[in-house]
Enzyme design. Structure first.
Site, mmCIF file in Angstrom:
data_model
loop_
_atom_site.group_PDB
_atom_site.id
_atom_site.type_symbol
_atom_site.label_atom_id
_atom_site.label_comp_id
_atom_site.label_asym_id
_atom_site.label_seq_id
_atom_site.Cartn_x
_atom_site.Cartn_y
_atom_site.Cartn_z
ATOM 1 N N SER A 244 0.731 -0.750 0.170
ATOM 2 C CA SER A 244 -0.018 -0.110 -0.209
ATOM 3 C C SER A 244 1.023 1.967 -0.235
ATOM 4 O O SER A 244 1.855 1.122 0.189
ATOM 5 C CB SER A 244 -0.837 0.087 1.423
ATOM 6 O OG SER A 244 -1.351 1.341 1.065
ATOM 7 N N TYR B 8 -1.848 -1.214 10.788
ATOM 8 C CA TYR B 8 -1.663 -1.793 8.974
ATOM 9 C C TYR B 8 -0.557 -1.230 8.105
ATOM 10 O O TYR B 8 -0.824 -2.234 7.337
ATOM 11 C CB TYR B 8 -3.340 -0.887 8.682
ATOM 12 C CG TYR B 8 -3.891 -1.239 6.696
ATOM 13 C CD1 TYR B 8 -4.518 -2.070 6.603
ATOM 14 C CD2 TYR B 8 -2.969 -0.144 6.318
ATOM 15 C CE1 TYR B 8 -4.424 -2.031 5.044
ATOM 16 C CE2 TYR B 8 -3.176 -0.206 4.814
ATOM 17 C CZ TYR B 8 -3.514 -1.597 4.153
ATOM 18 O OH TYR B 8 -3.760 -0.961 2.679
#
Ligand code: NAD
Length: 288
Positions: A179, A192
């Site tokens: 990401s 995350y």
């Protein structure tokens, strides 16, 4: 599909469960541009975790078009998975659906065993399943949630890579979903983002370890993408603003992310790429 047709703003919406459900989204994500494939993955067998929806669904369909056999792993979103299976069937491929929790090691072994039983080989592993929960203060992150996020996002990538590796041969590819948050950090997604940083380092390290076998390991680090993860993670107003802060001024549609996964899997096109990260992120500059 022309980019002018891509939505620039989403109506406020929120889903209370994670994983989110693609069928409950408004508008529905764009996962297929209905362009024909070129047989670039003919006879390849690909395992795609989180393949029922979002980015994984778009990758499954793009791979089906290119001639691959598809194994779709997901947690419990059966309706989304059936819809993806139907979309793959349009291109002549009968996807195998495996509803299994990838955070558990024994399930990752089972994914490999079931794939071998059904197709007799594995050529491509897409480690893509993930969860994320918003917290603005580190003290508010429940320790069990921290652990579950790590189990789902990065432990699972290790487990599946470990059990698939003995079956991979020269020319095989592993592609991990990272990401943009691995590079920029995200104060609302601390756990995350930490898993995504670990995925980048894991990708680079495994790539070096297996390079001599001719197995390539790369990652894709998307920016904002319109998928069920978004309404399942953020409140209404944040969903409305999602993606507006990148230079291109909008969130991507999954169909715009899938080509990176096709490129990294097609040996003829990406044979000199390993340990690398592609950045379909709408123009954010990252020190990759
Ligand atoms: P998504 O909700 O469509 O996909 C997440 C998938 O993970 C679901 O299919 C779900 O079944 C699967 N999953 C979650 N927990 C699982 C478990 N325990 N066992 C098995 N499967 C499990 O959302 P998405 O945005 O397409 O997410 C795919 C990947 O893209 C994720 O790795 C995510 O971190 C990454 N990503 C998304 C964005 C974005 O803006 N949407 C941005 C950067 C990276």
């Amino acid at each position: 599909m022309e980019t002018q047709q891509m939505p620039k703003e989403m109506p406020p919406q929120h889903q209370d469960q994670q994983p989110g459900i693609e069928q409950q989204m408004n508008p529905r994500p764009i996962y297929d541009d209905e362009q024909p494939g070129y047989g670039r993955l003919k006879d390849k067998v690909a395992i795609i975790t989180g393949g029922d929806s979002g980015i994984g669904r778009a990758v499954a369909i793009a791979y089906a078009k290119e001639g691959a056999e598809i194994v779709i792993v997901y947690l419990n979103e059966h309706q989304d998975a059936e819809e993806t299976k139907k979309a793959c069937a349009k291109y002549g491929k009968q996807a195998l659906l495996l509803p299994l929790d990838v955070s558990k090691e024994e399930n990752c072994k089972r994914i490999v065993d079931e794939t071998m039983n059904s197709f007799g080989k594995i050529d491509i592993v897409i480690n893509n399943a993930a969860i994320q929960f918003k917290h603005t203060s580190v003290e508010d992150i429940p320790s069990e949630e921290w652990e579950q996020t790590f189990r789902t996002n990065i432990f699972a990538q290790f487990y599946l890579t470990k059990y698939a590796m003995p079956h991979l041969k020269e020319g095989s590819s592993i592609i991990n979903t990272a990401s943009v948050n691995a590079y920029k950090g995200n104060q609302e997604l601390m756990d995350y983002s930490a898993t995504k940083g670990a995925i980048v380092a894991f990708t680079r390290s495994v790539a070096q370890a297996v390079a001599k076998k001719g197995i390539r390991v790369n990652a894709v680090a998307p920016g904002p993408v319109w998928t069920p993860l978004i309404p399942a993670s953020f409140p209404d107003e944040e969903v409305k603003e999602f993606g507006k802060d990148v230079p291109l001024g909008r969130a991507a549609q999954p169909v715009e992310i899938a080509p990176s996964y096709v490129f990294l899997a097609v040996n003829r096109e990406s044979s000199y790429f390993t340990g690398q990260v592609l950045h379909p992120n709408g123009g954010s500059i990252v020190n990759a």
